[in-house]
Enzyme design. Structure first.
Site, PDB file in Angstrom:
ATOM      1  N   CYS A 138     119.742  63.796  -5.772  1.00  0.00           N
ATOM      2  CA  CYS A 138     118.423  63.654  -5.362  1.00  0.00           C
ATOM      3  C   CYS A 138     118.444  63.950  -3.874  1.00  0.00           C
ATOM      4  O   CYS A 138     119.647  64.172  -3.220  1.00  0.00           O
ATOM      5  CB  CYS A 138     118.335  62.113  -5.610  1.00  0.00           C
ATOM      6  N   ARG A 189     116.935  69.579  -4.302  1.00  0.00           N
ATOM      7  CA  ARG A 189     118.128  68.684  -4.961  1.00  0.00           C
ATOM      8  C   ARG A 189     117.566  67.865  -5.810  1.00  0.00           C
ATOM      9  O   ARG A 189     118.272  67.189  -6.742  1.00  0.00           O
ATOM     10  CB  ARG A 189     118.664  67.922  -3.751  1.00  0.00           C
ATOM     11  N   TRP A 248     116.021  63.417  -8.749  1.00  0.00           N
ATOM     12  CA  TRP A 248     116.567  64.067 -10.085  1.00  0.00           C
ATOM     13  C   TRP A 248     117.125  63.043 -11.234  1.00  0.00           C
ATOM     14  O   TRP A 248     118.153  62.429 -10.790  1.00  0.00           O
ATOM     15  CB  TRP A 248     117.570  65.008  -9.682  1.00  0.00           C
ATOM     16  N   ASN A 281     121.123  57.959  -4.001  1.00  0.00           N
ATOM     17  CA  ASN A 281     121.305  59.222  -4.665  1.00  0.00           C
ATOM     18  C   ASN A 281     122.953  58.964  -5.257  1.00  0.00           C
ATOM     19  O   ASN A 281     123.737  58.463  -4.673  1.00  0.00           O
ATOM     20  CB  ASN A 281     121.503  60.436  -3.892  1.00  0.00           C
ATOM     21  N   GLY A 282     122.732  58.839  -6.575  1.00  0.00           N
ATOM     22  CA  GLY A 282     124.261  58.785  -7.174  1.00  0.00           C
ATOM     23  C   GLY A 282     124.000  58.197  -8.664  1.00  0.00           C
ATOM     24  O   GLY A 282     123.146  58.045  -9.151  1.00  0.00           O
ATOM     25  N   GLU A 316     129.748  84.571 -23.066  1.00  0.00           N
ATOM     26  CA  GLU A 316     128.881  83.966 -21.907  1.00  0.00           C
ATOM     27  C   GLU A 316     129.316  84.871 -20.681  1.00  0.00           C
ATOM     28  O   GLU A 316     128.309  85.101 -19.910  1.00  0.00           O
ATOM     29  CB  GLU A 316     129.188  82.520 -21.744  1.00  0.00           C
ATOM     30  N   LYS A 352     126.604  86.602 -18.391  1.00  0.00           N
ATOM     31  CA  LYS A 352     126.355  86.413 -16.715  1.00  0.00           C
ATOM     32  C   LYS A 352     126.191  87.787 -16.111  1.00  0.00           C
ATOM     33  O   LYS A 352     125.372  88.207 -15.304  1.00  0.00           O
ATOM     34  CB  LYS A 352     127.537  85.835 -16.485  1.00  0.00           C
ATOM     35  N   GLU A 358     122.883  89.670 -17.046  1.00  0.00           N
ATOM     36  CA  GLU A 358     121.516  89.266 -16.620  1.00  0.00           C
ATOM     37  C   GLU A 358     121.244  89.191 -14.990  1.00  0.00           C
ATOM     38  O   GLU A 358     120.126  89.315 -14.666  1.00  0.00           O
ATOM     39  CB  GLU A 358     121.068  87.874 -17.035  1.00  0.00           C
ATOM     40  N   HIS A 397     136.429  97.099 -35.509  1.00  0.00           N
ATOM     41  CA  HIS A 397     135.557  97.323 -36.499  1.00  0.00           C
ATOM     42  C   HIS A 397     134.390  97.923 -35.748  1.00  0.00           C
ATOM     43  O   HIS A 397     133.276  97.659 -36.243  1.00  0.00           O
ATOM     44  CB  HIS A 397     135.155  96.028 -37.217  1.00  0.00           C
ATOM     45  N   LYS A 448     113.647  80.914 -15.303  1.00  0.00           N
ATOM     46  CA  LYS A 448     114.751  79.997 -15.385  1.00  0.00           C
ATOM     47  C   LYS A 448     114.387  79.156 -16.913  1.00  0.00           C
ATOM     48  O   LYS A 448     115.413  78.638 -17.359  1.00  0.00           O
ATOM     49  CB  LYS A 448     114.505  78.641 -14.201  1.00  0.00           C
TER      50      LYS A 448
HETATM   51  C1  AGP Z   1     121.565  81.752 -19.051  1.00  0.00           C
HETATM   52  O1  AGP Z   1     122.231  82.190 -17.655  1.00  0.00           O
HETATM   53  C2  AGP Z   1     120.066  82.065 -19.089  1.00  0.00           C
HETATM   54  N1  AGP Z   1     119.295  81.808 -17.900  1.00  0.00           N
HETATM   55  C3  AGP Z   1     119.323  81.617 -20.272  1.00  0.00           C
HETATM   56  O2  AGP Z   1     120.081  82.465 -21.294  1.00  0.00           O
HETATM   57  C4  AGP Z   1     119.226  80.447 -20.463  1.00  0.00           C
HETATM   58  O3  AGP Z   1     120.674  79.968 -20.987  1.00  0.00           O
HETATM   59  C5  AGP Z   1     118.549  80.107 -21.853  1.00  0.00           C
HETATM   60  O4  AGP Z   1     117.016  80.574 -21.659  1.00  0.00           O
HETATM   61  C6  AGP Z   1     118.325  78.835 -22.654  1.00  0.00           C
HETATM   62  O5  AGP Z   1     117.950  77.981 -21.630  1.00  0.00           O
HETATM   63  P1  AGP Z   1     117.817  76.334 -21.698  1.00  0.00           P
HETATM   64  O6  AGP Z   1     119.469  75.882 -21.723  1.00  0.00           O
HETATM   65  O7  AGP Z   1     117.083  75.798 -20.580  1.00  0.00           O
HETATM   66  O8  AGP Z   1     117.239  75.983 -22.933  1.00  0.00           O
END
Ligand code: AGP
Length: 613
Positions: A2, A27, A73, A99-100, A486, A490, A493, A509, A608
């Site tokens: 927070c 935050r 938060w 905050n905590g 993963e 990264k 994207e 394969h 996001k």
């Molecule tokens: C991950 O780096 C991406 N931004 C995206 O794949 C994300 O993980 C996905 O949209 C799921 O989002 P969420 O965890 O908020 O459900």
């Protein structure tokens, strides 16, 4: 986490506090509030962002030269008006912001309620202000600072707090343990804030409070510092040296890099109050009532998207190895349209950082319609998925601003690991020795992640080697296959380089046809588990002139001989390698994107939270 800001001086506090909250909104931003010392302690707070608080305050009395303010938060208690800070004492004479995480708040709350204190919220924070009041009442004439000191001596957990009282109209108290807090020293006034962003325009003279320290600020007096053990301390005044914009990222160039570096803390916060190695106890309060249901489930179906889906893949390996329950992992978007078979004795686990991903929410609703039990692992308290599930556990990663998920991923893996461990123990599927070995190593993971962040320099070098490539292949086996996926996500994207994650053995394969001297192949090759098999896969790539970047256990000599680059990570149990192997892959993606001039925090075409199907 927070945002906290407080002011004591001769200026109007309100404009300073509101502007400070805006500066700290990164935050946390699910609710906000302010308390001003007037004829009474006037508390104004509301759910929503700081602008909503401002609108609310327009019609209110916002006079006063002493005040505290908070942008939240949520970790305990839905985001709403009652749970927003500041919290008032029952006698309405004092207000507090925090905050905590107060780990022992239930015990304190039960005792305070027994003594007749009325709680307005269901936050952990509120116990603090009632405890201060209780101590002050028991000791006639006690100083506010002393009542706060005695209160904090009873607290288990983390805090950054600021407190004001109508009985001490020229005093502001702040204290810190585990959450950042600084004191700003003005010409004839004082500031308290979570970080310098909120006060840098008023003063650059600051004191960074250390854990266990308390600041006693009195108008017209020198700053007094003491420890919670009542030892006086000489304040060490420093100069705030970085610009405002940098401050909001704590000095990092991008939120993503800041969040990568926050992972030792966010992993520790996600374990806080849930892992007690000494007592050999792992407990997830949010699902404790559903443990039997999970253990008796026909199977567990994990649904998620993107990074959350990868966390689910890791959970599949962990749950099946430790708990011996069948687990399936599904892309939420596929699950909802393929008319899946869902039994009433299935348990669905929905994983989502934002808690707002439309496909995952739709999967939750479908599973509920079919009568299954649905649990959630979210990072946002009060989010749609958190509210739609029967129960769940929150990751305590704090706000994740960068679109590319980093600290939320390792926080998800932390909560899933804790879930697997408490279920395995309850089911009796794990020996006490193995259980203790695992939980003791889990407690060391934040420290090992911190050490792994030292691979930043070598990942910068590797990034130069990758930055102009068109493609990249990520390989891993067992627990490291989801990490390969993963790591590839990264890179693609945020740098827009096409990248694929594959099980290392699966490369033969098909994808092996892609290998040539232009193809960088990132291999997660720790000397645990299927180490020799991975070495064979690396040999296969090498014989076709692929360029090999290997993530290895520190001190490895064998893989080093056959790799073009090696990135060394600390040794740990096979099950925990993902926590460490993902760090250099996050850093690698970050540095490649920066070299390519990409918008790291807001990559093209992405959001996001994908709230549309
Ligand atoms: C991950 O780096 C991406 N931004 C995206 O794949 C994300 O993980 C996905 O949209 C799921 O989002 P969420 O965890 O908020 O459900």
């Amino acid at each position: 986490m927070c945002g906290i800001v407080a002011y004591l001086g001769n200026k109007d506090a309100y404009p300073i506090l509101i502007k400070g909250l805006h500066r700290l909104e990164y935050r946390g931003y699910d609710s906000a509030g302010i308390a001003l010392l007037q004829d009474n302690v006037n508390v104004l707070k509301t759910k929503g962002k700081v602008t909503q608080l401002e609108d609310f305050c327009e019609k209110e009395n916002v006079s006063g030269t002493l005040g505290i303010a908070h942008t939240r938060w949520a970790t305990h208690g839905e985001p709403n008006d009652q749970n927003a800070h500041p919290h008032l004492s029952n006698d309405k004479k004092m207000a507090l912001i925090h905050n905590g995480i107060i780990e022992n708040y239930q015990v304190l709350k039960a005792e305070l309620m027994r003594r007749g204190y009325v709680f307005e919220s269901n936050t952990d924070t509120e116990v603090l202000i009632h405890l201060i009041e209780d101590i002050k009442k028991k000791h006639e004439g006690m100083q506010l600072s002393e009542a706060i000191r005695l209160t904090l001596s009873q607290v288990v957990g983390t805090y950054g707090i600021a407190v004001i009282s109508i009985d001490d109209p020229e005093t502001l108290i702040a204290a810190k343990k585990g959450s950042p807090l600084i004191v700003g020293i003005g010409e004839d006034d004082f500031f308290v804030a979570s970080d310098g962003a909120a006060i840098v325009e008023y003063t650059k003279k600051v004191v960074y409070l250390k854990d266990g320290e308390m600041a006693i600020l009195r108008k017209g007096k020198e700053l007094a510092l003491k420890t919670i053990q009542d030892q006086a301390i000489t304040p060490y005044v420093q100069e705030l040296e970085i610009s405002l914009s940098q401050l909001e990222k704590d000095g990092f160039e991008h939120y993503m890099l800041k969040e990568i570096y926050e992972q030792p803390n966010s992993i520790a916060d996600s374990m806080r109050g849930r892992l007690n190695v000494k007592k050999e106890v792992v407990s997830l309060g949010g699902i404790v009532e559903y443990e039997e249901t999970i253990l008796n489930a026909r199977r567990i179906i994990i649904v998620g998207c993107g990074t959350s889906y990868h966390a689910g893949l890791l959970a599949e390996y962990m749950f099946e190895e430790l708990v011996r329950i069948p687990v399936e992992v599904e892309y939420a978007s596929e699950f909802i349209y393929r008319n899946p078979i869902i039994y009433e004795d299935d348990v669905i686990i929905a994983i989502s950082q934002s808690g707002e991903t439309a496909d995952t929410l739709a999967a939750v609703e479908l599973a509920k319609q079919k009568g299954a039990t649905v649990l959630g692992i979210c990072n946002v308290v009060g989010s749609s998925i958190a509210r739609a599930t029967h129960a769940g556990s929150f990751t305590h990663a704090g706000p994740e601003i960068g679109v590319a998920s980093t600290k939320a991923f390792t926080a998800q893996v932390t909560v899933l690991t804790l879930m697997a461990l408490c279920l395995a123990k309850r089911k009796g599927k794990i020996s006490r020795t193995k259980y203790y070995e695992i939980i003791a190593e889990l407690e060391r993971i934040p420290e090992k992640v911190k050490k792994t962040l030292e691979t930043d320099a070598i990942t910068k070098e590797v990034a130069k080697f990758i930055q102009h490539r068109q493609n990249a292949l990520y390989l891993g086996r067992k627990y490291n296959f989801p990490i390969a996926m993963e790591g590839a996500l990264k890179l693609k994207e945020i740098s827009y380089i096409h990248a694929e994650g594959y099980p290392a053995a699966e490369m033969k394969h098909g994808p092996i046809a892609l290998i040539d001297e232009e193809m960088p192949v990132i291999v997660v090759a720790p000397n645990r588990g299927t180490y020799q098999k991975v070495i064979s896969n690396i040999e296969e790539v090498k014989s076709r002139k692929g360029k090999i970047i290997s993530i290895v256990t520190e001190g490895d000599e064998e893989v080093k001989k056959i790799s073009d680059f090696i990135i060394e990570i600390p040794d740990t149990l096979e099950i925990f390698i993902p926590f460490l192997a993902i760090i250099p892959l996050q850093l690698l993606a970050y540095h490649v994107a920066v070299l390519r001039g990409c918008n790291v925090d807001q990559p093209r075409n992405l959001a996001k939270s994908v709230t549309v199907e």
